[in-house]
Design a protein around this motif. Structure first.
Motif, PDB file in Angstrom:
ATOM      1  N   TRP A  44       2.014  -8.744 -26.202  1.00  0.00           N
ATOM      2  CA  TRP A  44       1.570 -10.163 -26.603  1.00  0.00           C
ATOM      3  C   TRP A  44       1.258 -10.897 -25.115  1.00  0.00           C
ATOM      4  O   TRP A  44       0.496 -11.895 -24.995  1.00  0.00           O
ATOM      5  CB  TRP A  44       1.966 -10.927 -27.361  1.00  0.00           C
ATOM      6  CG  TRP A  44       2.162 -10.470 -28.846  1.00  0.00           C
ATOM      7  CD1 TRP A  44       2.979  -9.588 -29.532  1.00  0.00           C
ATOM      8  CD2 TRP A  44       0.939 -10.329 -29.686  1.00  0.00           C
ATOM      9  NE1 TRP A  44       2.281  -9.155 -30.772  1.00  0.00           N
ATOM     10  CE2 TRP A  44       1.074  -9.616 -30.581  1.00  0.00           C
ATOM     11  CE3 TRP A  44      -0.394 -10.839 -29.563  1.00  0.00           C
ATOM     12  CZ2 TRP A  44       0.228  -9.452 -31.805  1.00  0.00           C
ATOM     13  CZ3 TRP A  44      -1.292 -10.905 -30.634  1.00  0.00           C
ATOM     14  CH2 TRP A  44      -0.921 -10.109 -31.854  1.00  0.00           C
ATOM     15  N   ILE A  47      -2.046 -10.166 -24.076  1.00  0.00           N
ATOM     16  CA  ILE A  47      -3.095  -9.942 -24.963  1.00  0.00           C
ATOM     17  C   ILE A  47      -4.545 -10.539 -24.343  1.00  0.00           C
ATOM     18  O   ILE A  47      -5.545 -10.048 -24.666  1.00  0.00           O
ATOM     19  CB  ILE A  47      -2.724 -10.825 -26.214  1.00  0.00           C
ATOM     20  CG1 ILE A  47      -3.666 -10.407 -27.397  1.00  0.00           C
ATOM     21  CG2 ILE A  47      -2.837 -12.335 -26.115  1.00  0.00           C
ATOM     22  CD1 ILE A  47      -3.619  -9.082 -27.850  1.00  0.00           C
ATOM     23  N   ALA A  63      -1.743  -4.311 -29.829  1.00  0.00           N
ATOM     24  CA  ALA A  63      -0.320  -5.339 -29.685  1.00  0.00           C
ATOM     25  C   ALA A  63       0.431  -4.925 -30.991  1.00  0.00           C
ATOM     26  O   ALA A  63       1.814  -5.032 -31.062  1.00  0.00           O
ATOM     27  CB  ALA A  63      -0.950  -6.844 -29.963  1.00  0.00           C
ATOM     28  N   ALA A 111      -3.912 -15.088 -29.442  1.00  0.00           N
ATOM     29  CA  ALA A 111      -3.024 -14.613 -30.740  1.00  0.00           C
ATOM     30  C   ALA A 111      -3.565 -15.196 -32.144  1.00  0.00           C
ATOM     31  O   ALA A 111      -3.783 -14.673 -33.090  1.00  0.00           O
ATOM     32  CB  ALA A 111      -1.761 -14.725 -30.505  1.00  0.00           C
ATOM     33  N   SER A 119       2.831 -14.658 -33.357  1.00  0.00           N
ATOM     34  CA  SER A 119       3.179 -13.763 -32.181  1.00  0.00           C
ATOM     35  C   SER A 119       3.294 -14.487 -30.836  1.00  0.00           C
ATOM     36  O   SER A 119       4.301 -13.669 -29.865  1.00  0.00           O
ATOM     37  CB  SER A 119       2.153 -12.445 -32.099  1.00  0.00           C
ATOM     38  OG  SER A 119       2.186 -11.841 -33.442  1.00  0.00           O
ATOM     39  N   PHE A 143       8.035 -15.129 -27.690  1.00  0.00           N
ATOM     40  CA  PHE A 143       7.431 -14.101 -28.224  1.00  0.00           C
ATOM     41  C   PHE A 143       8.240 -13.223 -29.132  1.00  0.00           C
ATOM     42  O   PHE A 143       9.230 -12.514 -28.534  1.00  0.00           O
ATOM     43  CB  PHE A 143       7.248 -13.062 -27.302  1.00  0.00           C
ATOM     44  CG  PHE A 143       5.986 -13.619 -26.444  1.00  0.00           C
ATOM     45  CD1 PHE A 143       4.638 -13.684 -26.336  1.00  0.00           C
ATOM     46  CD2 PHE A 143       6.212 -14.685 -25.351  1.00  0.00           C
ATOM     47  CE1 PHE A 143       3.569 -14.075 -25.409  1.00  0.00           C
ATOM     48  CE2 PHE A 143       5.383 -15.138 -24.359  1.00  0.00           C
ATOM     49  CZ  PHE A 143       4.290 -14.964 -24.413  1.00  0.00           C
TER      50      PHE A 143
END
Length: 169
Positions: A44, A47, A63, A111, A119, A143
């Motif tokens: 994450w 990401i 992820a 996210a 996340s 996270f």
């Protein structure tokens, strides 16, 4: 290191008849695998780059696979009774200077966009202080899927479990 040992573990699980050999310059886990920071992070944090390069669907798949890998390490430690001090407590990214403020904002937005807002949880300065009471921290992101482990204990435990397998040498 970890890549070789985990690969040997998976092969020996999936193909018990296969012979698996590990080759290390010294002993298994002696190098960087046994001396890293102990962070068992997901993807994450990265990401944004994943989504830009591969698109949202592939970024989400990577992820989720990374989240599953963290779970698998914890499961391995529990099932194999490896006392690697595995602890799923999340990862806190913080800002200590104006240039760092909001470094996580794009990750949080992506996210949320791909349906996983939990996340990457943006944190106010007060929320950060509740987790880590430093007067320097200006905000952050949490996270929750990440964990920590004692790297040398994890490497040693994995190496010992592999050595006990008849099809691994």
């Amino acid at each position: 290191g970890y890549p070789g040992m985990w690969t040997a573990w998976v092969i020996s699980e999936l193909e018990p008849e296969a012979r698996v050999g590990l080759v290390e310059a010294r002993r298994c886990g002696h190098g960087p695998s046994g001396r890293n920071g102990g962070f068992v992070n997901t993807m994450w944090l990265s990401i944004r780059g994943l989504a830009e390069r591969y698109g949202d669907a592939q970024a989400l798949a990577v992820a989720r696979a990374a989240d599953a890998a963290v779970d698998e390490i914890g499961d391995f430690c529990a099932e194999q009774e490896v006392d690697a001090w595995f602890r799923r407590a999340g990862y806190l990214q913080v800002s200590a200077a104006p240039a760092q403020d909001g470094a996580w904002s794009e990750a949080a937005a992506i996210a949320a966009r791909i349906g996983m807002p939990e996340s990457v949880q943006e944190q106010t300065p007060e929320q950060v202080r509740a987790r880590c009471a430093s007067p320097r921290f200006r905000g952050g992101a949490f996270f929750p899927a990440s964990a920590t482990a004692q790297p040398a204990r994890l490497a040693r435990g994995l190496c010992e479990r592999l050595a006990a397998r008849e099809n691994v040498s």
